[in-house]
Design a protein around this motif. Structure first.
Motif, PDB file in Angstrom:
ATOM      1  N   ASP A   3      11.144  -0.976  -1.776  1.00 61.30           N
ATOM      2  CA  ASP A   3      11.338   0.478  -1.694  1.00 61.30           C
ATOM      3  C   ASP A   3      10.101   1.322  -1.949  1.00 61.30           C
ATOM      4  OD1 ASP A   3      11.152  -0.254  -4.273  1.00 61.30           O
ATOM      5  OD2 ASP A   3      12.969   0.755  -4.961  1.00 61.30           O
ATOM      6  N   GLY A   4       8.927   0.730  -1.904  1.00 66.16           N
ATOM      7  CA  GLY A   4       7.733   1.559  -2.065  1.00 66.16           C
ATOM      8  C   GLY A   4       6.518   0.712  -2.347  1.00 66.16           C
ATOM      9  N   GLU A   5       5.360   1.349  -2.264  1.00 66.06           N
ATOM     10  CA  GLU A   5       4.119   0.641  -2.545  1.00 66.06           C
ATOM     11  C   GLU A   5       4.085   0.254  -4.030  1.00 66.06           C
ATOM     12  OE1 GLU A   5      -0.538   1.308  -1.510  1.00 66.06           O
ATOM     13  OE2 GLU A   5       0.473   2.984  -2.495  1.00 66.06           O
ATOM     14  N   CYS A   6       3.550  -0.921  -4.291  1.00 67.10           N
ATOM     15  CA  CYS A   6       3.411  -1.356  -5.681  1.00 67.10           C
ATOM     16  C   CYS A   6       1.935  -1.276  -6.067  1.00 67.10           C
ATOM     17  CB  CYS A   6       3.931  -2.792  -5.825  1.00 67.10           C
ATOM     18  SG  CYS A   6       3.660  -3.468  -7.461  1.00 67.10           S
ATOM     19  N   ILE A   7       1.654  -0.578  -7.147  1.00 64.62           N
ATOM     20  CA  ILE A   7       0.270  -0.477  -7.624  1.00 64.62           C
ATOM     21  C   ILE A   7       0.219  -1.084  -9.024  1.00 64.62           C
ATOM     22  CG2 ILE A   7      -1.684   1.041  -8.081  1.00 64.62           C
ATOM     23  CD1 ILE A   7      -0.406   3.115  -6.278  1.00 64.62           C
ATOM     24  N   VAL A   8      -0.679  -2.024  -9.215  1.00 64.44           N
ATOM     25  CA  VAL A   8      -0.788  -2.668 -10.528  1.00 64.44           C
ATOM     26  C   VAL A   8      -2.236  -2.638 -11.024  1.00 64.44           C
ATOM     27  CG1 VAL A   8       1.147  -4.231 -10.047  1.00 64.44           C
ATOM     28  CG2 VAL A   8      -1.197  -5.026  -9.674  1.00 64.44           C
ATOM     29  N   PHE A   9      -2.373  -2.701 -12.324  1.00 60.58           N
ATOM     30  CA  PHE A   9      -3.679  -2.798 -12.977  1.00 60.58           C
ATOM     31  C   PHE A   9      -3.700  -4.167 -13.636  1.00 60.58           C
ATOM     32  CE2 PHE A   9      -6.105  -1.487 -17.021  1.00 60.58           C
ATOM     33  CZ  PHE A   9      -7.351  -1.688 -16.428  1.00 60.58           C
ATOM     34  N   SER A  33       4.398 -10.072   0.263  1.00 62.53           N
ATOM     35  CA  SER A  33       4.332 -11.187  -0.658  1.00 62.53           C
ATOM     36  C   SER A  33       2.870 -11.616  -0.796  1.00 62.53           C
ATOM     37  CB  SER A  33       5.197 -12.307  -0.069  1.00 62.53           C
ATOM     38  OG  SER A  33       4.950 -13.488  -0.745  1.00 62.53           O
ATOM     39  N   VAL A  34       2.386 -11.588  -2.016  1.00 62.27           N
ATOM     40  CA  VAL A  34       0.994 -11.985  -2.269  1.00 62.27           C
ATOM     41  C   VAL A  34       0.931 -13.518  -2.205  1.00 62.27           C
ATOM     42  CG1 VAL A  34      -0.845 -11.948  -4.009  1.00 62.27           C
ATOM     43  CG2 VAL A  34       0.659  -9.967  -3.743  1.00 62.27           C
ATOM     44  N   PRO A  35      -0.103 -14.077  -1.547  1.00 62.24           N
ATOM     45  CA  PRO A  35      -0.182 -15.542  -1.458  1.00 62.24           C
ATOM     46  C   PRO A  35      -0.121 -16.202  -2.843  1.00 62.24           C
ATOM     47  CG  PRO A  35      -1.859 -14.523  -0.089  1.00 62.24           C
ATOM     48  CD  PRO A  35      -1.205 -13.418  -0.850  1.00 62.24           C
ATOM     49  N   VAL A  36       0.457 -17.369  -2.896  1.00 59.66           N
ATOM     50  CA  VAL A  36       0.531 -18.124  -4.152  1.00 59.66           C
ATOM     51  C   VAL A  36      -0.881 -18.322  -4.692  1.00 59.66           C
ATOM     52  CG1 VAL A  36       1.202 -20.291  -5.224  1.00 59.66           C
ATOM     53  CG2 VAL A  36       2.569 -19.361  -3.358  1.00 59.66           C
ATOM     54  N   HIS A  37      -1.059 -18.031  -5.946  1.00 58.00           N
ATOM     55  CA  HIS A  37      -2.385 -18.216  -6.531  1.00 58.00           C
ATOM     56  C   HIS A  37      -2.272 -18.542  -8.012  1.00 58.00           C
ATOM     57  CE1 HIS A  37      -1.355 -14.022  -7.279  1.00 58.00           C
ATOM     58  NE2 HIS A  37      -2.170 -14.075  -8.332  1.00 58.00           N
ATOM     59  N   GLY A  91       5.884   1.589  -8.417  1.00 58.87           N
ATOM     60  CA  GLY A  91       6.666   0.595  -7.683  1.00 58.87           C
ATOM     61  C   GLY A  91       7.060  -0.559  -8.584  1.00 58.87           C
ATOM     62  N   GLY A  92       7.166  -1.732  -7.983  1.00 60.32           N
ATOM     63  CA  GLY A  92       7.548  -2.890  -8.789  1.00 60.32           C
ATOM     64  C   GLY A  92       7.308  -4.169  -8.020  1.00 60.32           C
ATOM     65  N   PHE A  93       7.313  -5.283  -8.754  1.00 58.59           N
ATOM     66  CA  PHE A  93       7.207  -6.579  -8.077  1.00 58.59           C
ATOM     67  C   PHE A  93       8.006  -7.622  -8.860  1.00 58.59           C
ATOM     68  CE2 PHE A  93       3.862  -7.135 -11.252  1.00 58.59           C
ATOM     69  CZ  PHE A  93       3.944  -8.486 -11.577  1.00 58.59           C
ATOM     70  N   SER A  94       8.254  -8.743  -8.196  1.00 57.70           N
ATOM     71  CA  SER A  94       8.909  -9.863  -8.857  1.00 57.70           C
ATOM     72  C   SER A  94       8.086 -11.117  -8.612  1.00 57.70           C
ATOM     73  CB  SER A  94      10.305 -10.092  -8.269  1.00 57.70           C
ATOM     74  OG  SER A  94      11.077  -8.928  -8.413  1.00 57.70           O
ATOM     75  N   ASP A  95       8.115 -11.993  -9.598  1.00 57.35           N
ATOM     76  CA  ASP A  95       7.555 -13.319  -9.370  1.00 57.35           C
ATOM     77  C   ASP A  95       8.433 -14.337 -10.089  1.00 57.35           C
ATOM     78  OD1 ASP A  95       6.887 -13.300 -12.035  1.00 57.35           O
ATOM     79  OD2 ASP A  95       4.723 -13.255 -11.727  1.00 57.35           O
ATOM     80  N   GLU A  96       7.929 -15.545 -10.236  1.00 58.82           N
ATOM     81  CA  GLU A  96       8.729 -16.613 -10.818  1.00 58.82           C
ATOM     82  C   GLU A  96       9.175 -16.284 -12.240  1.00 58.82           C
ATOM     83  OE1 GLU A  96       6.004 -16.773  -9.187  1.00 58.82           O
ATOM     84  OE2 GLU A  96       6.129 -18.319  -7.640  1.00 58.82           O
ATOM     85  N   THR A  97       8.437 -15.391 -12.913  1.00 55.35           N
ATOM     86  CA  THR A  97       8.750 -15.130 -14.315  1.00 55.35           C
ATOM     87  C   THR A  97       9.676 -13.940 -14.531  1.00 55.35           C
ATOM     88  OG1 THR A  97       6.831 -13.711 -14.689  1.00 55.35           O
ATOM     89  CG2 THR A  97       6.512 -16.067 -15.012  1.00 55.35           C
ATOM     90  N   GLY A  98       9.874 -13.122 -13.488  1.00 59.99           N
ATOM     91  CA  GLY A  98      10.772 -11.991 -13.677  1.00 59.99           C
ATOM     92  C   GLY A  98      10.461 -10.840 -12.743  1.00 59.99           C
ATOM     93  N   SER A  99      11.118  -9.697 -13.004  1.00 56.27           N
ATOM     94  CA  SER A  99      10.903  -8.490 -12.211  1.00 56.27           C
ATOM     95  C   SER A  99      10.263  -7.434 -13.091  1.00 56.27           C
ATOM     96  CB  SER A  99      12.237  -7.959 -11.687  1.00 56.27           C
ATOM     97  OG  SER A  99      12.784  -8.883 -10.783  1.00 56.27           O
ATOM     98  N   PHE A 100       9.320  -6.708 -12.518  1.00 58.68           N
ATOM     99  CA  PHE A 100       8.548  -5.757 -13.309  1.00 58.68           C
ATOM    100  C   PHE A 100       8.497  -4.400 -12.627  1.00 58.68           C
ATOM    101  CE2 PHE A 100       7.147 -10.081 -13.981  1.00 58.68           C
ATOM    102  CZ  PHE A 100       7.179 -10.200 -15.358  1.00 58.68           C
TER     103      PHE A 100
END
Lengths: 223, 216
Positions: free
Chosen positions: A195-201, A148-152, A165-174
């Motif tokens: 279920d796996g590392e999440c890589i984002v740009f 979980s990435v710190p709130v920012h 991979g994927g992530f979720s936040d307050e706005t949805g799942s990606f």
């Protein structure tokens, strides 16, 4: 507003700005990478490029200066005809060894090098991409499974494209190919899927507000 | 094919730059299906045979449109002239790579001009992606006759565009052909900012829906 709607609008606006040629280079790369991951958007972009061509047919012509055609023919004849300008015929592969889609991978030659990464916390590291003459922050983040990435919050509008991979936040799942938008000042806490590392740009317009840093149409939505 | 309608007279009330030509008078080959394939054929002839007459015909049709396109985007007169010429030189040099199954001549040439303009704005000489790059423009699914299906696609897009209410169509034009922010458009058109935003939203989603619907 309905979440699904916002995503469509965002992608529509990005693709239209891309077709019209009004995005900065970092956002062009985001779009090119997105369409490498999303066949529907690839198709839509193709349609928007066709729309550009159709609009070109519709536009009222403006005469060129006298002798323009002769000047063009002279320039053509001054260069041997077999010397075709094909410097940008890209290679056929669409993935780098790191597994990133091609447009992004091409821009980041040393992504595999450990030294390029900055550790931000447990299970979270950052690779900063520098662009000449563009005041936009672009980073690749690797987030370990379940972390979980710190709130920012963000100073400028931030667009996040999921590469793996994927992530979720307050706005949805990606998931891969999805683009999340965080408006300036909004706070969020992304959590990587288990279920796996999440890589984002992620691209952030930064602190200095440019007139239209994120594209004309896109600015209609978030401006 | 549906003929021109008045709503297509986009008299962008904003300024006096060249307007869109919707009156398909004599000598105008914009509108008809067969003429669009003629443009493709001319470009193929340039690619295969280095046919100067074909190139001359393409030049007369496209160069003044490219110049107009560039002027609308705020390029100054001299640069617009230069870029239109450079784009046409590129058309000659690249014509061999033109594949009518992938894109029509207008789309292909629009892409070249779009890239030329960005190149000039950035002045970094970085090569730009183009229609021939499979990473950027993935292959369309194989069909019996790709060129025909591609032209049908263009007709669909054109039809979808014509179904948009005028005020929404204007916003689409503005997106391609006006170097203006939403704020400037709002100021110049006297519309509230929120109206400009909602029009572009509506236009985009309607366009998407109409193209999608036609697929089914």
């Amino acid at each position: 507003m309905n979440e699904q709607h916002m995503t469509y609008e965002l992608i529509d606006a990005l693709l239209l700005d891309y077709a019209a040629g009004s995005l900065t280079r970092p956002l062009e790369i985001l779009v090119e990478t997105h369409i490498a991951l999303n066949a529907k958007s690839a198709k839509q972009l193709r349609q928007l490029m066709q729309l550009g061509g159709i609009l070109l047919e519709e536009i009222e012509p403006v005469s060129l200066s006298e002798g323009a055609f002769d000047a063009v023919m002279a320039a053509i004849e001054a260069t041997p005809s077999d010397l075709n300008d094909n410097r940008d015929m890209a290679s056929e592969t669409t993935e780098s060894e790191f597994g990133l889609p091609r447009p992004l991978a091409d821009y980041i030659p040393d992504l595999d090098c450990k030294k390029s990464w900055r550790r931000l916390g447990r299970g979270l590291s950052q690779y900063r991409i520098l662009f000449d003459d563009v005041d936009i922050e672009a980073n690749i983040y690797r987030i370990a499974p379940g972390v979980s990435v710190p709130v920012h919050s963000h100073e400028g509008t931030e667009l996040t494209l999921v590469l793996a991979g994927g992530f979720s936040d307050e706005t949805g799942s990606f998931g891969p190919g999805d683009i999340a938008i965080q408006e300036s000042g909004a706070t969020h806490q992304p959590v990587a899927d288990d279920d796996g590392e999440c890589i984002v740009f992620a691209i952030n317009e930064g602190q200095i507000k440019l007139a239209n840093p994120i594209g004309r149409v896109l600015s209609y939505l978030v401006g | 094919m549906e003929n021109s309608s008045d709503r297509w007279k986009i008299d962008l009330e904003f300024d006096d730059r060249p307007s869109f030509n919707q009156t398909m008078g004599t000598g105008n080959i914009d509108e008809s299906y067969s003429s669009r394939s003629e443009l493709d054929e001319l470009l193929v002839r340039v690619g295969r045979e280095r046919d100067k007459a074909a190139f001359s015909a393409l030049f007369s049709y496209f160069a003044p449109r490219l110049k107009s396109f560039l002027l609308r985007l705020g390029t100054d007169m001299q640069t617009a002239e230069e870029l239109a010429q450079e784009a046409m030189i590129m058309v000659w040099r690249r014509a061999e790579t033109f594949d009518p199954a992938q894109a029509g001549a207008s789309t292909w040439i629009f892409t070249i001009a779009r890239n030329k303009r960005i190149d000039r704005l950035r002045r970094d000489g970085r090569p730009l992606p183009d229609m021939t790059d499979p990473a950027i423009m993935p292959e369309q699914p194989e069909t019996g006759d790709q060129a025909v299906s591609r032209r049908e696609d263009e007709d669909k897009i054109k039809a979808a565009l014509k179904k948009l209410p005028e005020e929404q169509a204007k916003m689409i034009f503005a997106a391609y052909y006006e170097e203006k922010s939403h704020r400037e458009i709002a100021e110049d058109s006297g519309l509230p900012l929120g109206t400009v935003k909602s029009r572009i939203r509506l236009a985009l989603s309607r366009l998407r829906r109409q193209i999608d619907e036609d697929e089914r």
